[in-house]
Design an enzyme around this catalytic site. Structure first.
Site, PDB file in Angstrom:
ATOM      1  N   ASP A 103       4.857  -0.010  11.463  1.00 55.88           N
ATOM      2  CA  ASP A 103       3.560  -0.272  11.318  1.00 55.88           C
ATOM      3  C   ASP A 103       3.001  -2.068  11.852  1.00 55.88           C
ATOM      4  O   ASP A 103       2.509  -2.535  12.006  1.00 55.88           O
ATOM      5  CB  ASP A 103       3.761  -0.222  10.335  1.00 55.88           C
ATOM      6  CG  ASP A 103       3.643   0.609  10.015  1.00 55.88           C
ATOM      7  OD1 ASP A 103       2.940   1.747  10.472  1.00 55.88           O
ATOM      8  OD2 ASP A 103       3.380   1.160   8.607  1.00 55.88           O
ATOM      9  N   LYS A 109       1.123  -1.159  -0.050  1.00 58.75           N
ATOM     10  CA  LYS A 109       0.072   0.196   0.255  1.00 58.75           C
ATOM     11  C   LYS A 109       0.810   1.575  -0.153  1.00 58.75           C
ATOM     12  O   LYS A 109       1.178   2.102  -0.717  1.00 58.75           O
ATOM     13  CB  LYS A 109      -0.318   0.022   1.467  1.00 58.75           C
ATOM     14  CG  LYS A 109      -1.216   1.180   1.175  1.00 58.75           C
ATOM     15  CD  LYS A 109      -2.318   1.562   2.563  1.00 58.75           C
ATOM     16  CE  LYS A 109      -1.508   1.508   3.745  1.00 58.75           C
ATOM     17  NZ  LYS A 109      -1.594   2.922   4.254  1.00 58.75           N
ATOM     18  N   ASN A 110       1.958   1.307   0.714  1.00 58.04           N
ATOM     19  CA  ASN A 110       2.758   2.729   0.995  1.00 58.04           C
ATOM     20  C   ASN A 110       3.379   3.287  -0.341  1.00 58.04           C
ATOM     21  O   ASN A 110       3.321   3.722  -0.478  1.00 58.04           O
ATOM     22  CB  ASN A 110       3.871   2.224   2.037  1.00 58.04           C
ATOM     23  CG  ASN A 110       2.323   2.876   3.305  1.00 58.04           C
ATOM     24  OD1 ASN A 110       1.605   3.210   3.525  1.00 58.04           O
ATOM     25  ND2 ASN A 110       2.897   2.924   4.807  1.00 58.04           N
ATOM     26  N   CYS A 118      -3.529  13.014  13.832  1.00 62.33           N
ATOM     27  CA  CYS A 118      -4.313  12.320  12.970  1.00 62.33           C
ATOM     28  C   CYS A 118      -4.473  11.057  14.327  1.00 62.33           C
ATOM     29  O   CYS A 118      -3.418  11.424  15.883  1.00 62.33           O
ATOM     30  CB  CYS A 118      -3.828  10.951  12.249  1.00 62.33           C
ATOM     31  SG  CYS A 118      -2.493  10.323  12.545  1.00 62.33           S
TER      32      CYS A 118
HETATM   33  C1  UD1 Z   1       5.144   6.505   6.850  1.00 61.54           C
HETATM   34  C2  UD1 Z   1       4.265   5.382   6.824  1.00 61.54           C
HETATM   35  C3  UD1 Z   1       3.507   5.329   7.423  1.00 61.54           C
HETATM   36  C4  UD1 Z   1       4.080   4.216   8.667  1.00 61.54           C
HETATM   37  C5  UD1 Z   1       5.573   5.725   8.998  1.00 61.54           C
HETATM   38  C6  UD1 Z   1       6.613   5.249   9.713  1.00 61.54           C
HETATM   39  C7  UD1 Z   1       2.968   5.938   4.079  1.00 61.54           C
HETATM   40  C8  UD1 Z   1       1.434   6.667   3.657  1.00 61.54           C
HETATM   41  N1  UD1 Z   1       3.056   5.694   5.567  1.00 61.54           N
HETATM   42  O1  UD1 Z   1       3.945   7.460   7.741  1.00 61.54           O
HETATM   43  O2  UD1 Z   1       2.819   3.974   7.454  1.00 61.54           O
HETATM   44  O3  UD1 Z   1       3.406   3.976  10.251  1.00 61.54           O
HETATM   45  O4  UD1 Z   1       6.460   6.316   7.660  1.00 61.54           O
HETATM   46  O5  UD1 Z   1       7.627   4.198   9.314  1.00 61.54           O
HETATM   47  O6  UD1 Z   1       4.232   5.928   3.818  1.00 61.54           O
HETATM   48  N2  UD1 Z   1       7.518  14.364  11.324  1.00 61.54           N
HETATM   49  C9  UD1 Z   1       7.917  15.010  11.702  1.00 61.54           C
HETATM   50  N3  UD1 Z   1       7.517  15.895  10.358  1.00 61.54           N
HETATM   51  C10 UD1 Z   1       7.888  16.133   9.425  1.00 61.54           C
HETATM   52  C11 UD1 Z   1       7.747  14.428   8.905  1.00 61.54           C
HETATM   53  C12 UD1 Z   1       7.310  13.661  10.029  1.00 61.54           C
HETATM   54  O7  UD1 Z   1       8.971  15.884  12.459  1.00 61.54           O
HETATM   55  O8  UD1 Z   1       7.233  16.671   8.154  1.00 61.54           O
HETATM   56  C13 UD1 Z   1       8.012  13.065  12.443  1.00 61.54           C
HETATM   57  C14 UD1 Z   1       6.400  12.039  12.305  1.00 61.54           C
HETATM   58  O9  UD1 Z   1       5.929  12.901  13.654  1.00 61.54           O
HETATM   59  C15 UD1 Z   1       7.344  11.012  13.221  1.00 61.54           C
HETATM   60  C16 UD1 Z   1       8.459  10.610  12.883  1.00 61.54           C
HETATM   61  O10 UD1 Z   1       8.965  12.144  11.902  1.00 61.54           O
HETATM   62  O11 UD1 Z   1       7.388  10.567  14.380  1.00 61.54           O
HETATM   63  C17 UD1 Z   1       8.306   9.383  11.507  1.00 61.54           C
HETATM   64  O12 UD1 Z   1       7.163  10.089  10.240  1.00 61.54           O
HETATM   65  P1  UD1 Z   1       7.363  10.025   8.821  1.00 61.54           P
HETATM   66  O13 UD1 Z   1       8.458   8.416   8.959  1.00 61.54           O
HETATM   67  O14 UD1 Z   1       6.971  11.014   8.277  1.00 61.54           O
HETATM   68  O15 UD1 Z   1       5.783   8.798   8.873  1.00 61.54           O
HETATM   69  P2  UD1 Z   1       4.995   9.164   7.551  1.00 61.54           P
HETATM   70  O16 UD1 Z   1       5.677   9.224   6.609  1.00 61.54           O
HETATM   71  O17 UD1 Z   1       4.076   9.978   7.982  1.00 61.54           O
END
Ligand code: UD1
Length: 420
Positions: A307, A22-23, A118
């Site tokens: 995950d 999915k991702n 979320c």
């Molecule tokens: C993606 C996955 C999700 C998975 C996650 C971590 C998709 C669609 N989703 O989510 O299933 O659980 O990676 O492996 O691929 N953060 C910040 N600032 C930002 C972006 C992120 O502080 O601009 C923080 C987040 O709050 C979190 C951490 O970084 O604590 C990791 O998040 P991130 O790797 O970005 O997760 P997603 O891409 O949202």
């Protein structure tokens, strides 16, 4: 409202085929914005998040044909007239933000609704925006939208992420694709889904090379080639079914996975006394055993995937002993704990550490699905527990697991979905 009903405590048998990731599909679908030519994607799981991304692409002017798990994407006459990802299409799915990078790269402007918080945490996008600003994109927030414009790209672009982020890495790679200057990104996420995206872009003619473990150089180009691409298997779905086998004390064969991507899950299953027999590089058989408690913390790949945390926690209730699980990626990713406790589990939380006393038996109950992985952890608990477990609000499950009820039923589980 849709519910899942499970009459658990039964052994499972047979095979489960893993769907496409999915991702990875979400990131690659978003990247189709970069293309003038046709993109064909195979092995795409047709789940709710994918349907939402497809709606967003159609809104942006793409023509989309779906045949089973194959998606064909071309441009309609409307393509290029709108650069907006509206709130209605982004609110249910955080991955909507992934269209920001490709819109900037292709049209030099974008207006994308903020994904908002979320259930599992605040989920900010500061890392996405800081990269864009570093290459010269002007960004500001207005009425819940990120408004971005690229006038002049900076000449020298070397950017280091302060924190590893999957989404920010995807957005930054996609923002760099059609830009003529070289861009170097370091401290990137190297989850298999990111590697799949890079493989896809390279196949479409883009020059990307690794300069180190977490460092890449991207040499953008004006046009990407027509492409047909097979999406990688979903490693989280594969891991989830491995745990379904372990928690029900059953010998399931999980097929169509990539064994390298699930090595970490296999290592922790071995520690928990569950044997994983490699049949070939795409299938394994799970040999259950008396479950032992295991402690771990989540971290970016190749560490223990956030995950997979909820599913493993479900398994730990059936272990002999106490385990500790530290969640280091998302601050509030323990929503499944109160629901598992409703089923008689003995789990307590101190900040980001959950302590699970393995009581080896849960009681069937009515529970509520909260986020995607929390929901599936309740399915796992229900499969392992005698009696009738009712899981309410299964919307989240449908966002990410293709044919979950069908796949489990096929292996002998007494599970059904009802609409009330
Ligand atoms: C993606 C996955 C999700 C998975 C996650 C971590 C998709 C669609 N989703 O989510 O299933 O659980 O990676 O492996 O691929 N953060 C910040 N600032 C930002 C972006 C992120 O502080 O601009 C923080 C987040 O709050 C979190 C951490 O970084 O604590 C990791 O998040 P991130 O790797 O970005 O997760 P997603 O891409 O949202």
């Amino acid at each position: 409202m849709k519910k899942i009903i499970i009459y658990g405590g039964k052994k499972l048998h047979g095979n489960i085929n893993v769907s496409g990731s999915k991702n990875s599909s979400l990131a690659i679908l978003a990247s189709s914005i970069l293309f003038e030519k046709k993109v064909v994607l195979k092995n795409v799981p047709i789940v709710e998040d994918i349907k939402t991304m497809i709606k967003l692409l159609i809104y942006l002017g793409k023509n989309i044909k779906i045949k089973r798990n194959i998606i064909e994407i071309t441009n309609s006459k409307k393509f290029g007239k709108s650069f907006i990802a509206p709130y209605d299409l982004v609110k249910t799915m955080r991955a909507g933000i992934l269209v920001l990078g490709p819109l900037i790269s292709k049209f030099k402007k974008a207006k994308v609704s903020l994904p908002g918080g979320c259930a599992i945490g605040a989920r900010p996008i500061d890392l996405h925006l800081k990269f864009l600003q570093s290459i010269g994109v002007k960004t500001y927030i207005d009425k819940g939208y990120v408004i971005s414009k690229l006038n002049n790209i900076k000449k020298k672009n070397i950017y280091r992420f302060k924190k590893i982020s999957v989404g920010a890495t995807v957005n930054s790679i996609l923002a760099s694709c059609l830009i003529s200057n070289k861009i170097i990104l370091s401290n990137i996420a190297i989850e298999p889904e990111i590697i799949d995206l890079i493989k896809f872009l390279k196949k479409a003619g883009l020059k990307i090379k690794f300069l180190g473990k977490r460092k890449i150089e991207i040499q953008g180009k004006k046009n990407l080639n027509q492409i047909s691409y097979d999406i990688m298997p979903d490693r989280i779905e594969a891991g989830t079914y491995m745990i379904a086998s372990a928690v029900t004390n059953s010998k399931l064969t999980i097929k169509k996975l990539n064994i390298n991507h699930v090595q970490n899950t296999i290592n922790y299953l071995l520690k928990a006394n569950i044997k994983v027999k490699k049949i070939n590089k795409n299938s394994v058989q799970i040999i259950p055993g008396k479950i032992k408690s295991v402690s771990f913390k989540t971290s970016p790949y190749p560490g223990f995937a956030s995950d997979m945390q909820a599913q493993f926690m479900s398994l730990m209730n059936f272990a002999n002993g106490t385990s500790k699980i530290k969640e280091e990626i998302f601050e509030n990713r323990f929503l499944h704990v109160s629901e598992l406790n409703r089923m008689g589990a003995d789990i307590s939380i101190m900040k980001n550490v959950a302590t699970i006393k393995g009581i080896q038996k849960l009681k069937a109950a009515e529970v509520m699905a909260t986020d995607l992985r929390a929901s599936v952890s309740l399915v796992l608990a229900g499969l392992a527990t005698r009696g009738k477990t009712v899981i309410n609000r299964i919307y989240h499950l449908e966002r990410g697991y293709e044919n979950l009820v069908y796949k489990l039923k096929n292996c002998g589980a007494k599970i059904k979905k009802i609409n009330v």
